[in-house]
Design an enzyme around this catalytic site. Structure first.
Site, PDB file in Angstrom:
ATOM      1  N   ASP A  93      12.611   1.205  -6.698  1.00 51.68           N
ATOM      2  CA  ASP A  93      12.438  -0.111  -6.211  1.00 51.68           C
ATOM      3  C   ASP A  93      13.990  -0.778  -6.436  1.00 51.68           C
ATOM      4  O   ASP A  93      14.540  -0.929  -7.366  1.00 51.68           O
ATOM      5  CB  ASP A  93      11.567  -0.974  -7.124  1.00 51.68           C
ATOM      6  CG  ASP A  93      11.252  -2.612  -6.622  1.00 51.68           C
ATOM      7  OD1 ASP A  93      12.200  -2.967  -5.838  1.00 51.68           O
ATOM      8  OD2 ASP A  93      10.205  -3.068  -6.984  1.00 51.68           O
TER       9      ASP A  93
ATOM     10  N   CYS B 250       5.430  -9.165  -7.143  1.00 50.94           N
ATOM     11  CA  CYS B 250       7.076  -9.565  -7.098  1.00 50.94           C
ATOM     12  C   CYS B 250       7.135 -11.218  -7.525  1.00 50.94           C
ATOM     13  O   CYS B 250       6.665 -11.242  -8.815  1.00 50.94           O
ATOM     14  CB  CYS B 250       7.291  -9.576  -5.546  1.00 50.94           C
ATOM     15  SG  CYS B 250       9.145 -10.020  -5.081  1.00 50.94           S
TER      16      CYS B 250
ATOM     17  N   HIS C 257       9.983  -1.060  -3.404  1.00 45.08           N
ATOM     18  CA  HIS C 257       9.202  -2.230  -3.594  1.00 45.08           C
ATOM     19  C   HIS C 257       8.071  -2.452  -2.925  1.00 45.08           C
ATOM     20  O   HIS C 257       6.850  -2.482  -3.352  1.00 45.08           O
ATOM     21  CB  HIS C 257      10.210  -3.135  -3.509  1.00 45.08           C
ATOM     22  CG  HIS C 257       9.796  -4.650  -3.961  1.00 45.08           C
ATOM     23  ND1 HIS C 257       9.998  -5.046  -4.937  1.00 45.08           N
ATOM     24  CD2 HIS C 257       9.549  -5.444  -3.066  1.00 45.08           C
ATOM     25  CE1 HIS C 257       9.392  -6.435  -4.978  1.00 45.08           C
ATOM     26  NE2 HIS C 257       9.109  -6.794  -3.963  1.00 45.08           N
TER      27      HIS C 257
END
EC number: 2.3.1.-
Length: 492
Positions: free
Chosen positions: A305, A150, A334
């Site tokens: 995601d 991320c 995600h």
């Protein structure tokens, strides 16, 4: 069906539903104990370095031998990193350890009010760099593997561009990199027309975790506020389901604040102005030059995601000169990239293979350097090329000697070797032309493009017309102008 039988059938179904409700309600009290007893992040580790709130964790090996090149996991500044070690059978950390990797992880901790003014410069050029140096020293390797998740993936790109000599392979997991109407809901909500990061940091200082949590939850409100609790009630008698649910809820509620200046800088520079993808980002007074990203790069993305859509990650591979790039896309979201059973069944074995092929030192063999995209789920298309079983060692780092130097040979005073003749071609009053790659922002790829139009030296670049060159080699005029200015300064 007569009115009587209809009424009796309706009454029967109501009684069945009532009985089911009683059973589930009875089980709820038992599951409450399960919820309170779940544990997370239990893979054994030791803290090998501390700085401010940061802790560098080193995990206990699971195999007798490990790959030469260790993996340093760079987590995001939001939430706790134990999502990567949530439970033994769904742990990214455990999977990498079981595959023979030496694994380190940066646990950022939570910033205090004293840390409000920390910037990306601090996190990338100081904290990450210090951790990388510790891992390099402990492993004896000049360069190591980075795996960023991320926001940690975005910061890993920044770091690798600033310190490419220290990064052997770069893995990017759900990393937000390209925001050109590709970033989904977050990019739209964060548009500078509607949202001011400065107003938030002016009000709060550090950005509260509660503020961030609500924002993320509102991206899918029905799922986050209704559906998941209905699903829990329907599965309350399933102890395994309740345990998994409880671990996820524990992580979701265990948020951390984000340093104010870092939040503002990241939102403005990366999301709103797309400076990273446009190669315009500056950290610590230096350009985060994507042209320095020549190491192998792996993108790990989730098809569903909604936080970082694949479109905000995958195009990045076209912006770098690396000749060894790959995309592994899983049919998940995600968070599912790190905790779903499908990811651990299909995706992470593929990721481990990718790192394994590039994490041995000492030979000149390298994996095929073609850009490719793979889908490790059951619907993935099969290709004719499959990696050989076992380990595929990567070539030694550029500053390592692959073969022993030959013994020097004695040359008679009246003899001259062929090698000695070459440098004598330069007259005494001449100097060899300065290499183009000595100019900041010019790597091998751009040097090759410049050579294709006849520019092979710094002096030649200084005399060039930026507009003409930019149009010819397909590079922004601003970038070529900066090169020409640097070259002119050196030749004046």
């Amino acid at each position: 069906m007569t009115p009587v039988t209809f009424a009796l059938d309706l009454q029967r179904r109501q009684w069945e539903q009532a009985a089911e409700l009683v059973d589930r309600t009875s089980a709820a009290s038992d599951r409450a104990e399960t919820v309170s007893e779940v544990s997370v992040g239990k893979t054994p580790n030791e803290v090998v370095y501390k700085e401010n709130k940061l802790r560098l964790l080193h995990y206990e090996s699971k195999t007798e031998t490990q790959y030469d090149v260790p993996i340093l996991i760079v987590y995001a500044l939001i939430n706790r990193p134990y999502i990567l070690d949530l439970q033994p059978d769904r742990s990214v950390v455990q999977t990498l350890l079981e595959q023979g990797f030496d694994v380190y992880l940066i646990d950022w901790g939570e910033p205090s009010r004293l840390d409000t003014h920390l910037t990306l410069d601090d996190y990338v050029t100081r904290y990450i760099d210090n951790c990388v140096d510790i891992v390099r020293d402990r492993s004896g390797q000049d360069s190591i593997n980075l795996l960023g998740y991320c926001m940690g993936g975005t910061m890993s790109v920044m770091y690798a561009a600033l310190f490419p000599e220290k990064v052997r392979n770069l893995g990017l997991m759900a990393a937000g990199l390209v925001f050109d109407d590709t970033g989904g809901v977050l990019e739209r909500w964060g548009d500078e027309q509607y949202y001011s990061p400065k107003a938030v940091t002016d009000a709060f200082g550090n950005v509260p975790s509660e503020f961030l949590d609500v924002g993320f939850a509102l991206m899918d409100p029905v799922e986050n506020f209704v559906t998941k609790y209905v699903r829990l009630f329907e599965n309350v008698e399933n102890e395994s389901f309740v345990e998994n649910f409880s671990r996820m809820e524990q992580w979701l509620s265990d948020g951390i604040d984000v340093a104010g200046e870092t939040y503002k800088q990241f939102l403005e520079d990366v999301y709103q102005q797309n400076k990273l993808a446009q190669n315009e980002l500056m950290l610590d007074g230096k350009q985060v030059d994507l042209e320095r990203l020549e190491m192998p790069i792996l993108q790990i993305v989730g098809e569903y995601d909604h936080l970082i859509p694949p479109e905000a990650s995958k195009p990045f591979n076209d912006l770098v000169p690396s000749e060894d790039t790959e995309v592994i896309e899983g049919a998940t979201g995600h968070i599912g990239l790190s905790v779903s059973s499908r990811s651990h069944g299909d995706l992470w074995p593929a990721v481990s293979d990718w790192f394994a092929e590039r994490s041995e030192t000492g030979t000149d063999e390298t994996p095929d350097s073609e850009t490719e995209e793979t889908r490790p789920d059951s619907q993935a298309e099969e290709t004719d090329e499959t990696p050989d079983e076992g380990l595929k060692p990567q070539a030694a780092a550029s500053n390592e000697t692959v073969a022993e130097e030959p013994e020097p040979q004695v040359v008679e005073s009246n003899e001259t070797t062929e090698e000695e003749l070459e440098p004598q071609a330069v007259e005494a009053n001449e100097t060899a032309p300065e290499e183009l790659e000595s100019i900041d922002g010019i790597g091998p790829t751009y040097a090759e493009r410049l050579a294709s139009v006849g520019i092979t030296s710094v002096s030649g670049l200084a005399a060039a017309d930026p507009s003409e060159i930019a149009a010819t080699i397909d590079v922004p005029v601003s970038r070529v102008t900066a090169w020409v200015e640097q070259a002119s300064d050196r030749t004046d």
